[in-house]
Design a protein around this motif. Structure first.
Motif, mmCIF file in Angstrom:
data_model
loop_
_atom_site.group_PDB
_atom_site.id
_atom_site.type_symbol
_atom_site.label_atom_id
_atom_site.label_comp_id
_atom_site.label_asym_id
_atom_site.label_seq_id
_atom_site.Cartn_x
_atom_site.Cartn_y
_atom_site.Cartn_z
ATOM 1 N N LYS A 165 -24.271 -23.954 35.682
ATOM 2 C CA LYS A 165 -25.225 -25.419 35.142
ATOM 3 C C LYS A 165 -24.639 -26.412 35.625
ATOM 4 O O LYS A 165 -25.304 -27.328 36.044
ATOM 5 C CB LYS A 165 -25.306 -25.011 33.728
ATOM 6 C CG LYS A 165 -26.228 -23.945 33.437
ATOM 7 C CD LYS A 165 -26.386 -23.725 31.741
ATOM 8 C CE LYS A 165 -27.162 -22.656 31.394
ATOM 9 N NZ LYS A 165 -27.209 -22.205 30.127
ATOM 10 N N GLU A 166 -23.158 -26.729 35.688
ATOM 11 C CA GLU A 166 -22.740 -28.172 35.942
ATOM 12 C C GLU A 166 -22.931 -28.253 37.322
ATOM 13 O O GLU A 166 -23.457 -29.337 37.867
ATOM 14 C CB GLU A 166 -21.182 -28.062 35.554
ATOM 15 C CG GLU A 166 -21.012 -28.331 34.126
ATOM 16 C CD GLU A 166 -19.320 -28.130 33.867
ATOM 17 O OE1 GLU A 166 -18.646 -27.892 34.621
ATOM 18 O OE2 GLU A 166 -19.351 -28.510 32.581
ATOM 19 N N ALA A 203 -25.628 -27.172 39.417
ATOM 20 C CA ALA A 203 -26.922 -27.355 39.460
ATOM 21 C C ALA A 203 -27.112 -28.724 38.874
ATOM 22 O O ALA A 203 -27.907 -29.251 39.769
ATOM 23 C CB ALA A 203 -27.845 -26.375 38.468
ATOM 24 N N GLN A 204 -26.614 -29.301 37.933
ATOM 25 C CA GLN A 204 -26.820 -30.601 37.493
ATOM 26 C C GLN A 204 -26.274 -31.476 38.567
ATOM 27 O O GLN A 204 -26.888 -32.717 38.886
ATOM 28 C CB GLN A 204 -25.869 -30.960 36.031
ATOM 29 C CG GLN A 204 -26.351 -32.188 35.563
ATOM 30 C CD GLN A 204 -25.461 -32.743 34.182
ATOM 31 O OE1 GLN A 204 -24.807 -31.813 33.997
ATOM 32 N NE2 GLN A 204 -25.951 -33.718 33.728
ATOM 33 N N LYS A 205 -25.229 -31.277 39.099
ATOM 34 C CA LYS A 205 -24.634 -32.102 39.999
ATOM 35 C C LYS A 205 -25.695 -31.985 41.557
ATOM 36 O O LYS A 205 -25.794 -33.344 41.966
ATOM 37 C CB LYS A 205 -23.356 -31.779 40.708
ATOM 38 C CG LYS A 205 -22.144 -32.105 39.740
ATOM 39 C CD LYS A 205 -20.750 -31.623 40.249
ATOM 40 C CE LYS A 205 -19.623 -31.780 39.245
ATOM 41 N NZ LYS A 205 -18.169 -31.383 39.629
ATOM 42 N N GLU A 206 -26.165 -31.013 41.737
ATOM 43 C CA GLU A 206 -27.172 -30.979 42.815
ATOM 44 C C GLU A 206 -28.246 -31.633 42.596
ATOM 45 O O GLU A 206 -28.846 -32.586 43.354
ATOM 46 C CB GLU A 206 -27.365 -29.647 43.220
ATOM 47 C CG GLU A 206 -28.651 -29.279 44.157
ATOM 48 C CD GLU A 206 -27.841 -29.946 45.624
ATOM 49 O OE1 GLU A 206 -28.781 -30.367 46.568
ATOM 50 O OE2 GLU A 206 -26.588 -30.218 45.977
ATOM 51 N N LYS A 207 -28.753 -31.569 41.404
ATOM 52 C CA LYS A 207 -30.178 -32.399 40.882
ATOM 53 C C LYS A 207 -29.953 -33.854 41.034
ATOM 54 O O LYS A 207 -30.636 -34.587 41.234
ATOM 55 C CB LYS A 207 -30.582 -31.811 39.505
ATOM 56 C CG LYS A 207 -30.919 -30.304 39.654
ATOM 57 C CD LYS A 207 -32.441 -30.103 40.119
ATOM 58 C CE LYS A 207 -32.724 -28.671 39.898
ATOM 59 N NZ LYS A 207 -34.062 -28.516 40.721
ATOM 60 N N THR A 208 -28.705 -34.241 40.265
ATOM 61 C CA THR A 208 -28.247 -35.604 40.100
ATOM 62 C C THR A 208 -28.226 -36.009 41.699
ATOM 63 O O THR A 208 -28.883 -37.199 42.099
ATOM 64 C CB THR A 208 -26.965 -35.788 39.624
ATOM 65 O OG1 THR A 208 -27.005 -35.422 38.076
ATOM 66 C CG2 THR A 208 -26.663 -37.160 39.409
#
Length: 109
Positions: A17-18, A20-25
């Motif tokens: 999840k972290e 994925a969050q970095k990629e989305k950011t």
């Protein structure tokens, strides 16, 4: 043992999840920068368009309201064409025969 398995799965899930969050950011940052760049380009093009339209509006009366009738414009255009053809004849004669050769040749052209 169940606790260890739960902690392992939770850790893996949290890491995924972290990531994925970095990629989305990162994707959001890229999208925002492209949006800002596109907005700047749009603003620049809009400024060019407004300038072109204002110049067109300034020139329109000059082009449309000449104070001459259609027949007058046609006659003037024909006179201009005749003068240009005579100038072309003179230049051609000058190039071929020099400054004194066939001086009167172009009077009938």
């Amino acid at each position: 043992q169940d606790h260890l398995e739960f902690m392992t799965q939770s850790g893996m899930s949290l890491a995924e999840k972290e990531a994925a969050q970095k990629e989305k950011t990162r994707q959001l940052t890229d999208a925002n920068s492209k949006f800002d760049e596109g907005k700047e380009n749009l603003d620049a093009e809009m400024k060019k368009m407004k300038t072109a339209i204002s110049e067109l509006m300034e020139l329109r009366p000059t082009c449309i309201d000449t104070g001459m009738s259609y027949e007058d414009r046609v006659a003037r255009r024909e006179e201009e064409l005749a003068a240009l053809q005579k100038a072309l004849c003179i230049l051609g004669a000058y190039q071929t025969y020099g400054p004194d050769g066939l001086a009167g040749q172009c009077d009938n052209a």
